[in-house]
Motif scaffolding. Structure first.
Motif, PDB file in Angstrom:
ATOM      1  N   ILE A  24       0.855  -1.188   0.000  1.00  0.00           N
ATOM      2  CA  ILE A  24       0.000   0.000   0.000  1.00  0.00           C
ATOM      3  C   ILE A  24       0.888   1.234   0.000  1.00  0.00           C
ATOM      4  O   ILE A  24       1.734   1.407   0.883  1.00  0.00           O
ATOM      5  CB  ILE A  24      -0.938  -0.005   1.220  1.00  0.00           C
ATOM      6  N   TYR A  25       0.702   2.084  -1.026  1.00  0.00           N
ATOM      7  CA  TYR A  25       1.548   3.267  -1.188  1.00  0.00           C
ATOM      8  C   TYR A  25       1.543   4.119   0.072  1.00  0.00           C
ATOM      9  O   TYR A  25       0.504   4.366   0.671  1.00  0.00           O
ATOM     10  CB  TYR A  25       1.096   4.098  -2.390  1.00  0.00           C
ATOM     11  N   ASN A  26       2.727   4.556   0.491  1.00  0.00           N
ATOM     12  CA  ASN A  26       2.910   5.375   1.677  1.00  0.00           C
ATOM     13  C   ASN A  26       3.787   6.559   1.273  1.00  0.00           C
ATOM     14  O   ASN A  26       5.012   6.434   1.192  1.00  0.00           O
ATOM     15  CB  ASN A  26       3.572   4.546   2.785  1.00  0.00           C
ATOM     16  N   GLU A  27       3.158   7.677   0.990  1.00  0.00           N
ATOM     17  CA  GLU A  27       3.872   8.864   0.517  1.00  0.00           C
ATOM     18  C   GLU A  27       4.899   9.356   1.529  1.00  0.00           C
ATOM     19  O   GLU A  27       5.964   9.845   1.162  1.00  0.00           O
ATOM     20  CB  GLU A  27       2.867   9.975   0.196  1.00  0.00           C
ATOM     21  N   ARG A  28       4.609   9.192   2.816  1.00  0.00           N
ATOM     22  CA  ARG A  28       5.502   9.676   3.870  1.00  0.00           C
ATOM     23  C   ARG A  28       6.903   9.059   3.769  1.00  0.00           C
ATOM     24  O   ARG A  28       7.904   9.726   4.011  1.00  0.00           O
ATOM     25  CB  ARG A  28       4.896   9.380   5.246  1.00  0.00           C
ATOM     26  N   VAL A  29       6.988   7.787   3.385  1.00  0.00           N
ATOM     27  CA  VAL A  29       8.287   7.109   3.286  1.00  0.00           C
ATOM     28  C   VAL A  29       8.729   6.927   1.830  1.00  0.00           C
ATOM     29  O   VAL A  29       9.718   6.239   1.570  1.00  0.00           O
ATOM     30  CB  VAL A  29       8.272   5.736   4.007  1.00  0.00           C
ATOM     31  N   CYS A  30       7.994   7.521   0.900  1.00  0.00           N
ATOM     32  CA  CYS A  30       8.307   7.383  -0.528  1.00  0.00           C
ATOM     33  C   CYS A  30       8.371   5.921  -0.918  1.00  0.00           C
ATOM     34  O   CYS A  30       9.267   5.486  -1.644  1.00  0.00           O
ATOM     35  CB  CYS A  30       9.637   8.059  -0.865  1.00  0.00           C
ATOM     36  N   GLY A  31       7.446   5.150  -0.438  1.00  0.00           N
ATOM     37  CA  GLY A  31       7.449   3.713  -0.702  1.00  0.00           C
ATOM     38  C   GLY A  31       6.097   3.111  -0.408  1.00  0.00           C
ATOM     39  O   GLY A  31       5.069   3.688  -0.726  1.00  0.00           O
ATOM     40  N   CYS A  32       6.111   1.950   0.267  1.00  0.00           N
ATOM     41  CA  CYS A  32       4.841   1.305   0.558  1.00  0.00           C
ATOM     42  C   CYS A  32       4.950   0.374   1.760  1.00  0.00           C
ATOM     43  O   CYS A  32       6.039  -0.040   2.151  1.00  0.00           O
ATOM     44  CB  CYS A  32       4.331   0.540  -0.668  1.00  0.00           C
ATOM     45  N   ASP A  33       3.791   0.089   2.331  1.00  0.00           N
ATOM     46  CA  ASP A  33       3.683  -0.812   3.476  1.00  0.00           C
ATOM     47  C   ASP A  33       3.293  -2.198   2.971  1.00  0.00           C
ATOM     48  O   ASP A  33       2.336  -2.339   2.216  1.00  0.00           O
ATOM     49  CB  ASP A  33       2.605  -0.312   4.451  1.00  0.00           C
ATOM     50  N   THR A  34       4.052  -3.207   3.386  1.00  0.00           N
ATOM     51  CA  THR A  34       3.763  -4.586   3.007  1.00  0.00           C
ATOM     52  C   THR A  34       3.486  -5.394   4.261  1.00  0.00           C
ATOM     53  O   THR A  34       3.684  -4.919   5.376  1.00  0.00           O
ATOM     54  CB  THR A  34       4.950  -5.239   2.266  1.00  0.00           C
ATOM     55  N   GLU A  35       3.071  -6.649   4.073  1.00  0.00           N
ATOM     56  CA  GLU A  35       2.855  -7.532   5.206  1.00  0.00           C
ATOM     57  C   GLU A  35       4.172  -7.900   5.884  1.00  0.00           C
ATOM     58  O   GLU A  35       4.198  -8.335   7.031  1.00  0.00           O
ATOM     59  CB  GLU A  35       2.084  -8.785   4.786  1.00  0.00           C
TER      60      GLU A  35
END
Length: 162
Positions: A24-35
């Motif tokens: 899921i895209y996470n703009e705060r970290v310029c990346g994404c959250d995975t399981e």
């Protein structure tokens, strides 16, 4: 359209020992959250990757966290044909993520007439330096890149997908 575009990536994806199933895209970290944790490109805030198209004089520039300005274009991804001819090949507002064959894909769309699309295949290579490469123009105006290295590996964090 996304299925068609991501099908261009499948030959580039590599097998991963711990395949990611969602990001899921996470703009705060310029990346994404995975399981499995967070894929963060935040260390590249204020920096730009560049990659040449080996079959032409085109250069591609991508900043995972910030907009860059080249010529008359300000965007996350800029295609430079010449110092005076530049195109938007992706904006931060358009970033979406998906997962294919256990690898994360960042999708970006540029604005304007005949918008360009960019796909960045983020390949986890633990403890290796990050390398950004242009792979191909799959369809006219659809650009495929790879970012391979440790930054594409999920790191433990409390904000992961459940």
């Amino acid at each position: 359209m996304t299925l068609l575009l991501t099908s261009l990536i499948s030959p580039l994806a590599s097998a991963s020992s711990e395949a990611i199933t969602q990001c899921i895209y996470n703009e705060r970290v310029c990346g994404c959250d995975t399981e499995d944790g967070v894929i963060s490109l935040e260390k590249y805030r204020g920096k730009t990757f560049s990659a040449a198209d080996p079959d032409s004089s085109r250069m591609f520039h991508w900043s995972p966290c910030d907009d860059i300005t080249m010529g008359a274009v300000t965007a996350s991804c800029v295609l430079e044909v010449s110092p005076v001819e530049t195109y938007n090949c992706g904006t931060h507002k358009s970033v979406r993520t998906s997962v294919r064959s256990g690898e994360v894909l960042f999708h970006m769309t540029g604005n304007g007439y005949r918008p360009k699309l960019s796909l960045i295949n983020c390949v986890c290579e633990p403890q290796k330096p990050d390398v950004f490469k242009f792979h191909m123009e799959g369809l006219p105006g659809v650009f495929v890149f790879g970012l391979n290295g440790d930054s594409c590996c999920p790191k433990a964090n409390n904000a992961t997908v459940s």
